[in-house]
Design a protein around this motif. Structure first.
Motif, PDB file in Angstrom:
ATOM      1  N   LYS A 146       7.021  13.663  -4.751  1.00  0.00           N
ATOM      2  CA  LYS A 146       6.155  14.580  -4.002  1.00  0.00           C
ATOM      3  C   LYS A 146       6.349  14.396  -2.487  1.00  0.00           C
ATOM      4  O   LYS A 146       7.114  13.544  -2.051  1.00  0.00           O
ATOM      5  N   LEU A 147       5.586  15.155  -1.711  1.00  0.00           N
ATOM      6  CA  LEU A 147       5.734  15.116  -0.255  1.00  0.00           C
ATOM      7  C   LEU A 147       5.435  13.731   0.322  1.00  0.00           C
ATOM      8  O   LEU A 147       6.172  13.209   1.153  1.00  0.00           O
ATOM      9  N   ALA A 148       4.335  13.116  -0.161  1.00  0.00           N
ATOM     10  CA  ALA A 148       3.934  11.806   0.364  1.00  0.00           C
ATOM     11  C   ALA A 148       5.067  10.798   0.181  1.00  0.00           C
ATOM     12  O   ALA A 148       5.377  10.006   1.065  1.00  0.00           O
ATOM     13  N   ASP A 149       5.680  10.840  -0.990  1.00  0.00           N
ATOM     14  CA  ASP A 149       6.788   9.930  -1.302  1.00  0.00           C
ATOM     15  C   ASP A 149       7.933  10.134  -0.315  1.00  0.00           C
ATOM     16  O   ASP A 149       8.465   9.182   0.267  1.00  0.00           O
ATOM     17  N   THR A 150       8.306  11.392  -0.106  1.00  0.00           N
ATOM     18  CA  THR A 150       9.415  11.698   0.790  1.00  0.00           C
ATOM     19  C   THR A 150       9.129  11.205   2.207  1.00  0.00           C
ATOM     20  O   THR A 150       9.977  10.595   2.846  1.00  0.00           O
ATOM     21  N   LEU A 151       7.902  11.450   2.659  1.00  0.00           N
ATOM     22  CA  LEU A 151       7.541  11.016   4.016  1.00  0.00           C
ATOM     23  C   LEU A 151       7.630   9.499   4.147  1.00  0.00           C
ATOM     24  O   LEU A 151       8.157   8.976   5.116  1.00  0.00           O
ATOM     25  N   ILE A 152       7.111   8.793   3.135  1.00  0.00           N
ATOM     26  CA  ILE A 152       7.123   7.324   3.203  1.00  0.00           C
ATOM     27  C   ILE A 152       8.555   6.808   3.161  1.00  0.00           C
ATOM     28  O   ILE A 152       8.921   5.882   3.884  1.00  0.00           O
ATOM     29  N   LEU A 153       9.392   7.439   2.331  1.00  0.00           N
ATOM     30  CA  LEU A 153      10.789   7.015   2.277  1.00  0.00           C
ATOM     31  C   LEU A 153      11.487   7.230   3.619  1.00  0.00           C
ATOM     32  O   LEU A 153      12.249   6.383   4.087  1.00  0.00           O
ATOM     33  N   LEU A 154      11.204   8.351   4.229  1.00  0.00           N
ATOM     34  CA  LEU A 154      11.806   8.624   5.545  1.00  0.00           C
ATOM     35  C   LEU A 154      11.342   7.613   6.581  1.00  0.00           C
ATOM     36  O   LEU A 154      12.127   7.082   7.360  1.00  0.00           O
ATOM     37  N   PHE A 155      10.037   7.333   6.546  1.00  0.00           N
ATOM     38  CA  PHE A 155       9.454   6.376   7.482  1.00  0.00           C
ATOM     39  C   PHE A 155      10.111   5.005   7.321  1.00  0.00           C
ATOM     40  O   PHE A 155      10.499   4.354   8.295  1.00  0.00           O
ATOM     41  N   SER A 156      10.281   4.578   6.066  1.00  0.00           N
ATOM     42  CA  SER A 156      10.864   3.256   5.849  1.00  0.00           C
ATOM     43  C   SER A 156      12.343   3.252   6.237  1.00  0.00           C
ATOM     44  O   SER A 156      12.847   2.267   6.756  1.00  0.00           O
ATOM     45  N   LEU A 157      13.014   4.358   6.006  1.00  0.00           N
ATOM     46  CA  LEU A 157      14.428   4.450   6.404  1.00  0.00           C
ATOM     47  C   LEU A 157      14.547   4.292   7.925  1.00  0.00           C
ATOM     48  O   LEU A 157      15.414   3.587   8.426  1.00  0.00           O
ATOM     49  N   LEU A 158      13.630   4.915   8.619  1.00  0.00           N
ATOM     50  CA  LEU A 158      13.627   4.829  10.072  1.00  0.00           C
ATOM     51  C   LEU A 158      13.451   3.377  10.519  1.00  0.00           C
ATOM     52  O   LEU A 158      14.167   2.880  11.386  1.00  0.00           O
ATOM     53  N   LEU A 159      12.486   2.689   9.896  1.00  0.00           N
ATOM     54  CA  LEU A 159      12.226   1.295  10.268  1.00  0.00           C
ATOM     55  C   LEU A 159      13.449   0.421   9.999  1.00  0.00           C
ATOM     56  O   LEU A 159      13.774  -0.472  10.764  1.00  0.00           O
ATOM     57  N   ILE A 160      14.121   0.678   8.881  1.00  0.00           N
ATOM     58  CA  ILE A 160      15.274  -0.151   8.531  1.00  0.00           C
ATOM     59  C   ILE A 160      16.434   0.098   9.483  1.00  0.00           C
ATOM     60  O   ILE A 160      17.146  -0.805   9.878  1.00  0.00           O
ATOM     61  N   SER A 161      16.598   1.362   9.872  1.00  0.00           N
ATOM     62  CA  SER A 161      17.813   1.682  10.632  1.00  0.00           C
ATOM     63  C   SER A 161      17.686   1.424  12.130  1.00  0.00           C
ATOM     64  O   SER A 161      18.682   1.230  12.800  1.00  0.00           O
ATOM     65  N   VAL A 162      16.481   1.396  12.669  1.00  0.00           N
ATOM     66  CA  VAL A 162      16.354   1.146  14.109  1.00  0.00           C
ATOM     67  C   VAL A 162      16.411  -0.365  14.365  1.00  0.00           C
ATOM     68  O   VAL A 162      15.638  -1.106  13.797  1.00  0.00           O
ATOM     69  N   PRO A 163      17.333  -0.819  15.212  1.00  0.00           N
ATOM     70  CA  PRO A 163      17.412  -2.262  15.482  1.00  0.00           C
ATOM     71  C   PRO A 163      16.121  -2.786  16.109  1.00  0.00           C
ATOM     72  O   PRO A 163      15.412  -2.034  16.802  1.00  0.00           O
ATOM     73  N   VAL A 164      15.856  -4.061  15.855  1.00  0.00           N
ATOM     74  CA  VAL A 164      14.591  -4.663  16.299  1.00  0.00           C
ATOM     75  C   VAL A 164      14.360  -4.496  17.797  1.00  0.00           C
ATOM     76  O   VAL A 164      13.272  -4.162  18.237  1.00  0.00           O
ATOM     77  N   PHE A 165      15.429  -4.722  18.588  1.00  0.00           N
ATOM     78  CA  PHE A 165      15.173  -4.676  20.028  1.00  0.00           C
ATOM     79  C   PHE A 165      14.892  -3.269  20.531  1.00  0.00           C
ATOM     80  O   PHE A 165      14.125  -3.079  21.466  1.00  0.00           O
TER      81      PHE A 165
ATOM     82  N   GLY B 107       0.826  -1.211   0.000  1.00  0.00           N
ATOM     83  CA  GLY B 107       0.000   0.000   0.000  1.00  0.00           C
ATOM     84  C   GLY B 107       0.858   1.258   0.000  1.00  0.00           C
ATOM     85  O   GLY B 107       0.721   2.127  -0.872  1.00  0.00           O
ATOM     86  N   LEU B 108       1.776   1.320   0.963  1.00  0.00           N
ATOM     87  CA  LEU B 108       2.639   2.506   1.043  1.00  0.00           C
ATOM     88  C   LEU B 108       3.512   2.628  -0.202  1.00  0.00           C
ATOM     89  O   LEU B 108       3.732   3.730  -0.714  1.00  0.00           O
ATOM     90  N   GLY B 109       3.993   1.476  -0.686  1.00  0.00           N
ATOM     91  CA  GLY B 109       4.853   1.483  -1.867  1.00  0.00           C
ATOM     92  C   GLY B 109       4.140   2.043  -3.083  1.00  0.00           C
ATOM     93  O   GLY B 109       4.693   2.853  -3.837  1.00  0.00           O
ATOM     94  N   VAL B 110       2.883   1.640  -3.267  1.00  0.00           N
ATOM     95  CA  VAL B 110       2.118   2.122  -4.431  1.00  0.00           C
ATOM     96  C   VAL B 110       1.886   3.626  -4.323  1.00  0.00           C
ATOM     97  O   VAL B 110       2.112   4.370  -5.270  1.00  0.00           O
ATOM     98  N   ILE B 111       1.502   4.069  -3.117  1.00  0.00           N
ATOM     99  CA  ILE B 111       1.272   5.515  -2.929  1.00  0.00           C
ATOM    100  C   ILE B 111       2.557   6.289  -3.253  1.00  0.00           C
ATOM    101  O   ILE B 111       2.552   7.250  -4.021  1.00  0.00           O
ATOM    102  N   ALA B 112       3.682   5.801  -2.683  1.00  0.00           N
ATOM    103  CA  ALA B 112       4.943   6.503  -2.905  1.00  0.00           C
ATOM    104  C   ALA B 112       5.322   6.497  -4.383  1.00  0.00           C
ATOM    105  O   ALA B 112       5.750   7.508  -4.946  1.00  0.00           O
ATOM    106  N   GLY B 113       5.132   5.360  -5.020  1.00  0.00           N
ATOM    107  CA  GLY B 113       5.510   5.237  -6.423  1.00  0.00           C
ATOM    108  C   GLY B 113       4.681   6.136  -7.328  1.00  0.00           C
ATOM    109  O   GLY B 113       5.193   6.773  -8.255  1.00  0.00           O
ATOM    110  N   MET B 114       3.381   6.222  -7.036  1.00  0.00           N
ATOM    111  CA  MET B 114       2.494   7.052  -7.858  1.00  0.00           C
ATOM    112  C   MET B 114       2.824   8.532  -7.686  1.00  0.00           C
ATOM    113  O   MET B 114       2.652   9.324  -8.588  1.00  0.00           O
ATOM    114  N   LYS B 115       3.269   8.877  -6.447  1.00  0.00           N
ATOM    115  CA  LYS B 115       3.549  10.290  -6.180  1.00  0.00           C
ATOM    116  C   LYS B 115       5.049  10.544  -6.109  1.00  0.00           C
ATOM    117  O   LYS B 115       5.484  11.375  -5.304  1.00  0.00           O
ATOM    118  N   ALA B 116       5.812   9.799  -6.891  1.00  0.00           N
ATOM    119  CA  ALA B 116       7.268   9.900  -6.794  1.00  0.00           C
ATOM    120  C   ALA B 116       7.734  11.351  -6.832  1.00  0.00           C
ATOM    121  O   ALA B 116       7.332  12.120  -7.703  1.00  0.00           O
TER     122      ALA B 116
END
Lengths: 542, 310
Positions: free
Chosen positions: B128-147, B117-126
């Motif tokens: 734009k603001l929505a895309d940037t926010l989603i990319l930042l959000f995913s970067l955060l998830l990737i970089s924070v360790p699980v614990f 869902g998020l990927g499609v939104i980001a891709g359609m609005k490449a």
């Protein structure tokens, strides 16, 4: 710009994470956790445990997760109080004239949870079954004092008998135990779970009985949901002195202590046996007077491997020198966060015959004298030592601290020799591959000083893994074991302990402590010598 | 296609034998003896130790042990017995897998729905603001360790807001499993989102999309059928292998939330040198991986009919 933004996000995440670890101490126990409030004698409470390693057969349980459950389900002949004195439980009396033949009389009217009576036969048959290597009970060597054990379980070759010749049923409620050599304190051993009686139904299918044990203790078994919980309920027909003051216990399974502590704070578990190192700095503040900080009869030592070239013909003065180079006071306070207490001898507190300062100045931190002693004794061969430990047990920090203390005080180079886990550590010890010194510990089997001396330092003792062997010590042990009475034996062992600084069979470090806690839901939570909560005394609030 | 499936199934046999043998050899090469480990500091009677060794076949050469183990497993579905508890390993597996399957299923659902869902939104609005926010959000998830993520979730939702239980006490309770499932899904979710985004953004400029738009097809159909079908191929590949990772790799998450599933059992078995349990667990995981990758390969043809099996 994206870089800057994401940096901001990471910074926010870091702040949140820091906040998460810092604010554990929100709720505090308060004062209402004493003995106030009505008690519900039929309510159950929960205790944190791990999944028992073994089936719940009394003679097969060696680790703490299983033994706390078996102790709830099975009563033995005797038990001990907090000072190490014997009290009768299932036995009416245990008497001996020569310390070699013991006559046991059982209390009348005891029943197993399935309704069958507890008789002399229930004990004799159970012990014979457990001693037989065919039945692969882990604690079978506990019967080795009884006459006939060598025939039942020979170290080599086929067994010549299936029953211990030293056990004889006299009548319905009495039997005799004949030992191969006199042991004045044998009655102490009888309090261990291994010596539990078993009902007749056990032998039909021992494996099944290990999953659904039928005992004679204060609690009866309800069910065991593996890796989740074990439930036991009060056995109402119980007539022993330790009748349960609550309705039963749920042994709840936790894989680590951190989660158990979180559940204690949110009220999902009532009694903990231990606090995780991470929570130690805050637990007293979190729990208030529900935090437990008491002594426990276990000791941590480091032992030289006497079979190595380095320690084969060592002068005990050198070992004493190493011992005096360790700053126990500082290490227990800083590295171990006050969870240990500096040892003053080889026998732990809370056992019969414990004496203060038995080791004298051998455990006093004195760098100058330490250096002098090592020099006097001819120095440490190679001027280099290592301390073997298992990396999975949280020992690394203090081993490094001990090493640092030794090197600083005496100039002897010292490093940790880390083994990946306890199994690998044990294998190296059993195969006599320890290079220099190793970490060792002893948790009591029975609360008497003999357990901490004879079972570790006798040349042929089971617990002697260091290869320590000294004729004089052996002779003194023999003399103490040959004493006429329990009191005399205790005294002789006390004298022997006072002499140990001359031989230095190991370097005592510190005594363990119980650092635990309980919820607002329960009161009267006390801990025994093994560091386990006394389940039957716990009261549950309405 | 039938021949393709048959060939893939046959290929599984050497992979299966190879992996189990490797695991078996590795476990037994570790120092430490499971039987001696049972006795701890205090040692045991030699006769009892010998009897236990004989029972579990530790007195035989390693390849004979492996052969016997595989024979029992293939012929009788018998994975052996645990040394310490004396319980059959199949029973242990039967307890551990359902818990983890439940956890992994919730995590997988979250991952698929939110990630795509998020990927499609980001891709359609490449761009734009929505895309940037989603990319930042995913970067955060990737970089924070699980614990760390686990601790944040516990502190916020369990201790401060009191919405959820901090730990799982009942693995049948979906509500309790929700928080660990989100934590478990987090990293994969971010990857799924990013993969979908790239692929959608790229395909938006493709000729067939322009053609579809030029034909006057409604936007819903252009995106839902033409765009999604082609964009999902790399995502499906990732999701396929991720099923295996979710099933086995949850050691940290399971430990963090006190879930008694596959991850914790693997950790336990390594510590206690329970070779038979470990090989059994890994064998089932290997089978799951193999099955998942087969399904992924078969799905390709559904998504893109141009792909043919040879």
């Amino acid at each position: 710009m994206r870089g800057a933004k994401s940096a901001k996000w990471v910074a926010i995440a870091a702040v949140v994470a820091l906040g998460a670890t810092a604010c554990g101490g929100g709720e505090s126990g308060g004062k209402d956790s004493g003995n106030k409030g009505a008690v519900d004698p039929n309510a159950k409470f929960s205790v944190e445990v791990g999944e028992p390693e073994n089936p719940l057969q009394p003679a097969n349980t060696m680790e703490s997760n299983g033994s706390i459950v078996t102790r709830a389900l099975f009563s033995q002949l005797v038990n001990y109080d907090a000072k190490g004195n014997i009290e009768m439980v299932n036995a009416e009396s245990v008497e001996t004239k020569d310390n070699k033949t013991y006559t046991v009389k059982l209390k009348a009217g005891w029943k197993f949870h399935d309704g069958t009576p507890v008789t002399a036969e229930s004990y004799v048959k159970a012990w014979n079954w457990a001693a037989n290597p065919k039945n692969k009970q882990k604690n079978s060597f506990w019967f080795s004092d009884i006459k006939g054990y060598a025939e039942v379980s020979p170290t080599k070759g086929a067994p010549k008998a299936t029953e211990l010749s030293g056990l004889k049923v006299v009548d319905e409620t009495s039997f005799t135990i004949e030992l191969s050599t006199p042991i004045p304190y044998y009655v102490y051993k009888l309090g261990y779970e291994v010596f539990s009686p078993l009902p007749e139904s056990f032998y039909a299918d021992p494996a099944k009985a290990g999953q659904k044990p039928v005992g004679n203790g204060p609690y009866k078994f309800v069910n065991w949901q593996h890796k989740k919980q074990i439930e036991v309920a009060r056995y109402d027909a119980y007539t022993g002195p330790d009748k349960a003051k609550n309705g039963g216990v749920l042994f709840k399974n936790y894989t680590n202590l951190e989660t158990a502590y979180e559940d204690l704070k949110s009220g999902n578990v009532d009694v903990l046996r231990q606090i995780a190192p991470k929570d130690l700095p805050v637990y007293k503040q979190d729990l208030g007077d529900r935090a437990v900080d008491g002594s426990n009869s276990a000791i941590q030592t480091i032992a030289p491997a006497f079979y190595t070239d380095q320690f084969k013909d060592i002068d005990p003065k050198v070992v004493k020198g190493l011992s005096m180079a360790i700053d126990r006071e500082t290490i227990t306070k800083t590295v171990l966060q006050g969870t240990r207490e500096p040892a003053t001898g080889w026998v732990a507190q809370g056992v019969l015959g414990y004496q203060e300062n038995a080791a004298g100045d051998a455990v006093k931190f004195d760098p100058a004298k330490a250096k002098a002693l090592i020099k006097e004794g001819g120095g440490v061969p190679g001027n280099k030592i290592t301390i073997q430990f298992n990396a999975d047990g949280g020992h690394k920090e203090w081993v490094e601290a001990v090493c640092g203390s030794i090197t600083k005080a005496t100039g002897v180079a010292c490093t940790g020799d880390s083994k990946p886990d306890f199994q690998a550590d044990l294998q190296a010890r059993a195969a006599e591959q320890v290079k220099s010194l190793y970490r060792s510990g002893w948790n009591l089997d029975f609360p008497m000083n003999a357990n901490f001396i004879r079972d570790l330092f006798g040349t042929s003792s089971d617990g002697n893994q260091s290869g320590f062997s000294n004729k004089e010590v052996d002779a003194l042990i023999k003399a103490a074991d040959g004493a006429k009475s329990l009191e005399e034996s205790t005294k002789l062992y006390q004298e022997l302990e006072k002499k140990l600084p001359e031989y230095m069979p190991s370097i005592p470090l510190w005594y363990y402590k119980v650092n635990a806690g309980y919820s607002e839901n329960v009161s009267d939570v006390k801990y025994n010598q093994k560091g386990d909560p006394v389940l039957t005394d716990v009261q549950v609030k309405k | 296609m039938g021949r393709y499936v048959a060939r893939r199934l046959l290929q599984m046999i050497p992979v299966f034998i190879g992996t189990t043998l490797l695991i078996f050899l590795m476990v037994y090469a570790l120092p430490g003896d499971p039987v001696r480990g049972l006795f701890g500091d205090k040692g045991g009677s030699e006769a009892t130790i010998a009897a236990l060794r004989r029972e579990y076949g530790f007195d035989q050469p390693i390849l004979v042990q492996y052969f016997n183990y595989m024979k029992d497993m293939v012929l009788h579905a018998d994975f052996g017995t645990q040394v310490a508890s004396g319980r059959p390993v199949t029973e242990i597996l039967g307890e551990a897998f359902p818990v983890t399957v439940r956890l992994a299923a919730i995590a997988f659902t979250i991952e698929v729905i939110l990630g795509i869902g998020l990927g499609v939104i980001a891709g359609m609005k490449a761009g734009k603001l929505a895309d940037t926010l989603i990319l930042l959000f995913s970067l955060l998830l990737i970089s924070v360790p699980v614990f760390v993520l686990g601790f944040i979730f516990k502190t916020v939702f369990a201790f401060q807001l009191g919405w959820l239980e901090p730990n799982v006490n009942d693995s049948m309770n979906m509500g309790e499993l929700l928080m660990p499932a989100i934590v478990l899904a987090a990293v994969s979710l971010a990857y799924v989102g990013r993969l979908t985004r790239t692929s959608v953004a790229e395909n938006l400029r493709a000729d067939y999309i322009r053609t579809a738009v030029a034909k006057g097809l409604p936007k819903r159909r252009v995106v839902g059928v033409h765009l999604m079908r082609n964009s999902l191929i790399p995502v499906v590949t990732f999701l396929g292998t991720d099923i295996g990772a979710l099933m086995g790799g949850a050691v940290i998450t399971e430990g963090l939330f006190n879930i008694q599933g596959v991850g914790g059992t693997i950790f336990d078995s390594i510590q206690r040198r329970e070779g038979t349990t470990l090989v059994g667990l890994v064998t089932v995981l290997v089978l799951i991986y193999l099955a998942a990758s087969l399904i992924v390969d078969l799905l390709y043809a559904v998504l893109d009919p141009r792909i043919r099996y040879a």
